[in-house]
Enzyme design. Structure first.
Site, PDB file in Angstrom:
ATOM      1  N   HIS A  18      75.814 -97.566  39.965  1.00  0.00           N
ATOM      2  CA  HIS A  18      74.730 -97.634  40.959  1.00  0.00           C
ATOM      3  C   HIS A  18      74.820 -98.934  41.768  1.00  0.00           C
ATOM      4  O   HIS A  18      74.674 -98.937  42.984  1.00  0.00           O
ATOM      5  CB  HIS A  18      73.353 -97.617  40.271  1.00  0.00           C
ATOM      6  N   LYS A  42      63.025 -84.303  34.801  1.00  0.00           N
ATOM      7  CA  LYS A  42      63.865 -84.790  33.704  1.00  0.00           C
ATOM      8  C   LYS A  42      63.049 -85.567  32.671  1.00  0.00           C
ATOM      9  O   LYS A  42      62.053 -86.186  33.007  1.00  0.00           O
ATOM     10  CB  LYS A  42      64.919 -85.749  34.265  1.00  0.00           C
ATOM     11  N   ARG A  91      80.322 -88.851  42.846  1.00  0.00           N
ATOM     12  CA  ARG A  91      81.400 -89.032  41.864  1.00  0.00           C
ATOM     13  C   ARG A  91      82.339 -87.846  41.946  1.00  0.00           C
ATOM     14  O   ARG A  91      82.468 -87.245  42.994  1.00  0.00           O
ATOM     15  CB  ARG A  91      80.806 -89.193  40.464  1.00  0.00           C
ATOM     16  N   SER A 129      74.469 -92.517  33.859  1.00  0.00           N
ATOM     17  CA  SER A 129      73.416 -93.014  32.975  1.00  0.00           C
ATOM     18  C   SER A 129      73.405 -92.208  31.679  1.00  0.00           C
ATOM     19  O   SER A 129      73.258 -92.773  30.592  1.00  0.00           O
ATOM     20  CB  SER A 129      72.048 -92.897  33.652  1.00  0.00           C
TER      21      SER A 129
HETATM   22  P1  ADP Z   1      69.599 -88.615  39.992  1.00  0.00           P
HETATM   23  O1  ADP Z   1      68.640 -88.370  38.895  1.00  0.00           O
HETATM   24  O2  ADP Z   1      69.060 -88.412  41.372  1.00  0.00           O
HETATM   25  O3  ADP Z   1      70.981 -88.025  39.808  1.00  0.00           O
HETATM   26  P2  ADP Z   1      70.763 -91.138  39.297  1.00  0.00           P
HETATM   27  O4  ADP Z   1      70.005 -92.386  39.026  1.00  0.00           O
HETATM   28  O5  ADP Z   1      71.514 -90.569  38.154  1.00  0.00           O
HETATM   29  O6  ADP Z   1      69.737 -90.175  39.929  1.00  0.00           O
HETATM   30  O7  ADP Z   1      71.772 -91.382  40.495  1.00  0.00           O
HETATM   31  C1  ADP Z   1      71.343 -91.796  41.762  1.00  0.00           C
HETATM   32  C2  ADP Z   1      72.497 -91.670  42.727  1.00  0.00           C
HETATM   33  O8  ADP Z   1      73.568 -92.502  42.291  1.00  0.00           O
HETATM   34  C3  ADP Z   1      73.099 -90.273  42.848  1.00  0.00           C
HETATM   35  O9  ADP Z   1      73.532 -90.087  44.178  1.00  0.00           O
HETATM   36  C4  ADP Z   1      74.288 -90.306  41.922  1.00  0.00           C
HETATM   37  O10 ADP Z   1      75.281 -89.385  42.316  1.00  0.00           O
HETATM   38  C5  ADP Z   1      74.742 -91.745  42.153  1.00  0.00           C
HETATM   39  N1  ADP Z   1      75.502 -92.274  41.027  1.00  0.00           N
HETATM   40  C6  ADP Z   1      75.203 -92.225  39.726  1.00  0.00           C
HETATM   41  N2  ADP Z   1      76.166 -92.818  38.981  1.00  0.00           N
HETATM   42  C7  ADP Z   1      77.105 -93.254  39.855  1.00  0.00           C
HETATM   43  C8  ADP Z   1      78.369 -93.912  39.723  1.00  0.00           C
HETATM   44  N3  ADP Z   1      78.877 -94.229  38.540  1.00  0.00           N
HETATM   45  N4  ADP Z   1      79.065 -94.201  40.848  1.00  0.00           N
HETATM   46  C9  ADP Z   1      78.570 -93.848  42.052  1.00  0.00           C
HETATM   47  N5  ADP Z   1      77.409 -93.205  42.250  1.00  0.00           N
HETATM   48  C10 ADP Z   1      76.679 -92.910  41.172  1.00  0.00           C
END
Ligand code: ADP
Length: 165
Positions: A18, A42, A91, A129
């Site tokens: 992130h 979630k 990703r 995450s």
């Molecule tokens: P959500 O619940 O909306 O998926 P996340 O907090 O998991 O929220 O992710 C927020 C954003 O960050 C999403 O666009 C997700 O694809 C992106 N994201 C999550 N992990 C990574 C990573 N390792 N590298 C790049 N982008 C990421």
């Protein structure tokens, strides 16, 4: 006019993947608002306050970043914040379906707001995450995948011994 982007997500918890997206987003936008979405169905490991705190600590040295949370439609929140863009990280292929649907839906709801995708940094392409939570639950080494504060909070959550104690 200032270029503002919203980076929405669950951030349960924030990872280095992130943070990489936020840093690179700051090269495109004057300000990035990292916003935790409240109406997601979630189940979260961390409470909203815990997630906000981890974001604040992890991003404290980054200028032009604001941390917030919101409820309701993302495009409405973007308008309220004078943002014209939604920043998302992409990703491997598995993200595409969901992100594509969300981007099209958001454009249908408000075609003035553009969704901007940044490809995940190569180092973080398999970092999520949920995978980090799974590894941390069984005391896997996740130290270089998350900010220090997140590593500590995960260990506390799973009652693991903190290194150096
Ligand atoms: P959500 O619940 O909306 O998926 P996340 O907090 O998991 O929220 O992710 C927020 C954003 O960050 C999403 O666009 C997700 O694809 C992106 N994201 C999550 N992990 C990574 C990573 N390792 N590298 C790049 N982008 C990421």
């Amino acid at each position: 006019m200032k270029k503002i982007a919203i980076y929405p997500g669950s951030f349960d918890p924030v990872t280095n993947g992130h943070i990489d997206i936020i840093k690179r987003g700051l090269r495109l936008f004057d300000k990035v608002i990292v916003a935790i979405l409240l109406n997601s169905s979630k189940n979260h490991l961390f409470s909203l306050d815990e997630r906000l705190d981890m974001l604040k600590i992890s991003l404290k040295d980054m200028p032009n970043v604001q941390i917030d949370s919101f409820e309701g439609l993302l495009v409405d929140y973007a308008v309220q914040q004078n943002a014209h863009a939604i920043l998302r990280g992409m990703r491997v292929l598995s993200d595409f379906d969901y992100e594509f649907q969300m981007a099209l839906m958001n454009r249908k709801l408000n075609n003035k707001i553009q969704t901007v995708f940044l490809m995940a940094g190569l180092k973080w392409i398999f970092t999520s995450s949920s995978i980090i939570k799974e590894a941390a639950r069984f005391d896997g080494d996740i130290d270089n995948m998350v900010p220090d504060i997140v590593g500590e909070k995960l260990k506390k959550k799973f009652n693991l011994k903190l290194s150096g104690n």
